[in-house]
Write a protein that holds these residues in place. Structure first.
Motif, PDB file in Angstrom:
ATOM      1  N   ARG A 173      74.474  16.734  58.132  1.00 40.30           N
ATOM      2  CA  ARG A 173      74.438  16.399  56.711  1.00 40.30           C
ATOM      3  C   ARG A 173      73.980  14.959  56.572  1.00 40.30           C
ATOM      4  NH1 ARG A 173      78.433  17.533  51.597  1.00 40.30           N
ATOM      5  NH2 ARG A 173      77.318  16.154  50.161  1.00 40.30           N
ATOM      6  N   ASN A 176      72.569  13.989  50.459  1.00 43.33           N
ATOM      7  CA  ASN A 176      72.869  15.208  49.710  1.00 43.33           C
ATOM      8  C   ASN A 176      72.191  16.446  50.310  1.00 43.33           C
ATOM      9  OD1 ASN A 176      74.448  13.848  47.860  1.00 43.33           O
ATOM     10  ND2 ASN A 176      72.719  13.392  46.510  1.00 43.33           N
ATOM     11  N   THR A 177      71.831  16.364  51.587  1.00 41.80           N
ATOM     12  CA  THR A 177      71.180  17.492  52.249  1.00 41.80           C
ATOM     13  C   THR A 177      72.027  17.997  53.406  1.00 41.80           C
ATOM     14  OG1 THR A 177      68.978  16.635  51.692  1.00 41.80           O
ATOM     15  CG2 THR A 177      69.107  18.286  53.439  1.00 41.80           C
ATOM     16  N   GLU A 178      72.325  19.294  53.390  1.00 41.87           N
ATOM     17  CA  GLU A 178      73.030  19.937  54.497  1.00 41.87           C
ATOM     18  C   GLU A 178      72.047  20.847  55.226  1.00 41.87           C
ATOM     19  OE1 GLU A 178      76.666  21.938  53.693  1.00 41.87           O
ATOM     20  OE2 GLU A 178      77.610  20.205  52.734  1.00 41.87           O
ATOM     21  N   HIS A 194      67.852  24.407  54.665  1.00 43.31           N
ATOM     22  CA  HIS A 194      68.138  23.108  54.059  1.00 43.31           C
ATOM     23  C   HIS A 194      68.713  23.312  52.656  1.00 43.31           C
ATOM     24  CE1 HIS A 194      65.749  20.735  57.068  1.00 43.31           C
ATOM     25  NE2 HIS A 194      65.193  21.932  57.240  1.00 43.31           N
TER      26      HIS A 194
END
Length: 210
Positions: A173, A176-178, A194
């Motif tokens: 992570r 704000n991107t997992e 993504h």
């Protein structure tokens, strides 16, 4: 999570079976709403077409001077009844067509797009598979969804997405991107999923990439 996010819908996965049942019910509801909407449109279309044709016939007859206003009333007493019967038959046919539509079992893709995602996301399809989806604020007040168990989400809908993966593993992570790894049954890395999130942790988009 902030106070505002407490009001947002959190999508959890207690059991895969119960989730699939819930999604199927949602999909059926969406089909029912779609079918009723189609019936409404068809009813209005048939009615307006018949009304226009009937009105035009009256105008033509009046212009030719063959009949007066009183004779229109006489004709309506007979032709009007016939017209109503014909209209009723047409409406019955349209309803039968709508019933056939409702009888179609929703696919897993339908369950995802119209059930789980509630129609709030625009999908990008490649070779009949979902490559990505993005939140679209089509209605005032719509909010992105919170998907709490993203790995489980990817497992349940694995046959819908672009890559033919069997396993899912959290990768990282950043901001704000997992990112989740998509792995084959032979433990080969096929690609990644993504998830782009907003400040409240709600899903703005998902992209499947190799």
């Amino acid at each position: 999570m902030s106070k505002n996010s407490a009001d947002n819908k959190v999508l959890e996965f207690p059991k895969a079976k119960s989730v699939r049942k819930r999604l199927l019910d949602k999909g059926q509801d969406q089909k029912a709403v779609l079918g009723l909407s189609i019936v409404s449109v068809l009813v209005m279309t048939v009615f307006l077409n018949e009304w226009i044709v009937k009105s035009q016939n009256k105008v033509d007859a009046f212009a030719e001077g063959n009949r007066g206003i009183a004779s229109f009333e006489d004709r309506d007493s007979v032709d009007g009844i016939k017209w109503e019967h014909e209209l009723a038959q047409k409406l019955a046919q349209e309803k039968d067509a709508a019933k056939s539509l409702l009888a179609v079992k929703p696919t897993l893709k339908d369950e995802l797009v119209f059930g789980f995602l509630e129609g709030k996301y625009k999908t990008h399809i490649v070779n009949s598979k979902i490559q990505s989806f993005d939140f679209t604020d089509n209605h005032a007040g719509d909010q992105p969804l919170v998907i709490k168990e993203k790995a489980e989400f990817l497992k349940i809908f694995k046959t819908v997405f672009a890559l033919d993966y069997s396993k899912v593993q959290f990768a990282s992570r950043q901001g704000n991107t997992e990112v989740y790894k998509l792995i084959s049954s032979g433990n080969k890395d096929l690609g990644q999923a993504h998830f782009q999130l907003d400040e409240e942790g709600r899903v703005l988009s998902l992209k499947i990439s190799q």
